[in-house]
Design a protein around this motif. Sequence first.
Motif, PDB file in Angstrom:
ATOM      1  N   PRO A 128     -17.418   3.873 -30.327  1.00 10.92           N
ATOM      2  CA  PRO A 128     -17.745   3.004 -31.609  1.00 10.92           C
ATOM      3  C   PRO A 128     -16.610   2.496 -32.935  1.00 10.92           C
ATOM      4  CG  PRO A 128     -16.636   5.559 -31.546  1.00 10.92           C
ATOM      5  CD  PRO A 128     -16.486   5.046 -30.240  1.00 10.92           C
ATOM      6  N   PRO A 129     -17.195   1.682 -33.470  1.00 12.28           N
ATOM      7  CA  PRO A 129     -16.708   0.068 -34.023  1.00 12.28           C
ATOM      8  C   PRO A 129     -15.213   0.465 -34.366  1.00 12.28           C
ATOM      9  CG  PRO A 129     -18.988   0.247 -35.069  1.00 12.28           C
ATOM     10  CD  PRO A 129     -18.761   1.246 -33.677  1.00 12.28           C
ATOM     11  N   THR A 130     -15.353   1.425 -35.599  1.00 10.99           N
ATOM     12  CA  THR A 130     -14.242   1.826 -35.714  1.00 10.99           C
ATOM     13  C   THR A 130     -12.423   1.740 -34.798  1.00 10.99           C
ATOM     14  OG1 THR A 130     -14.375   4.109 -36.088  1.00 10.99           O
ATOM     15  CG2 THR A 130     -15.054   2.505 -38.482  1.00 10.99           C
ATOM     16  N   ALA A 131     -13.505   3.169 -33.412  1.00  6.89           N
ATOM     17  CA  ALA A 131     -12.534   3.072 -32.908  1.00  6.89           C
ATOM     18  C   ALA A 131     -12.306   1.646 -32.042  1.00  6.89           C
ATOM     19  CB  ALA A 131     -13.119   4.340 -32.109  1.00  6.89           C
ATOM     20  N   ALA A 132     -13.187   1.083 -31.536  1.00  9.43           N
ATOM     21  CA  ALA A 132     -12.503  -0.538 -30.957  1.00  9.43           C
ATOM     22  C   ALA A 132     -11.780  -1.558 -32.413  1.00  9.43           C
ATOM     23  CB  ALA A 132     -13.857  -1.256 -31.018  1.00  9.43           C
ATOM     24  N   ALA A 133     -12.244  -1.703 -33.530  1.00  7.90           N
ATOM     25  CA  ALA A 133     -11.263  -2.625 -34.615  1.00  7.90           C
ATOM     26  C   ALA A 133      -9.897  -1.874 -34.069  1.00  7.90           C
ATOM     27  CB  ALA A 133     -11.801  -2.248 -35.633  1.00  7.90           C
ATOM     28  N   ALA A 134      -9.536  -0.478 -33.910  1.00  8.03           N
ATOM     29  CA  ALA A 134      -8.439   0.533 -34.237  1.00  8.03           C
ATOM     30  C   ALA A 134      -7.728   0.097 -32.803  1.00  8.03           C
ATOM     31  CB  ALA A 134      -8.703   1.568 -34.091  1.00  8.03           C
ATOM     32  N   LEU A 135      -8.080  -0.121 -32.278  1.00  9.71           N
ATOM     33  CA  LEU A 135      -7.421  -0.570 -30.964  1.00  9.71           C
ATOM     34  C   LEU A 135      -7.187  -1.688 -30.917  1.00  9.71           C
ATOM     35  CD1 LEU A 135      -6.630   0.392 -27.479  1.00  9.71           C
ATOM     36  CD2 LEU A 135      -9.263  -0.789 -26.909  1.00  9.71           C
TER      37      LEU A 135
END
Length: 84
Positions: free
Chosen positions: A22-29
């Motif tokens: 998901p985009p938010t998980a990628a941004a958090a990573l």
Amino acid sequence: MIDTIPELANVVLQDSGAAAIPPTAAAALAVGLAAFGAGYAERGIGSAAVGAVAEDENLFVTGLIFTVLPETLVILALVTFFLV
């Protein structure tokens, strides 16, 4: 090896309808990796800055600036996180 690069690009760029992450998980990573990279960079910069200041007190401001520079990566990563 060069012949397989276009095939690999086709596999990566296929639109399967569902994102692998998901985009938010990628941004958090991305923020986490940026923070890790900044910490890793500050490890060497901080020790060099302390050594330089120990030799010449006039280098304090320069050492401080060089120590703070990697933190801008984390700030930019946080801006990206909030934009996503």
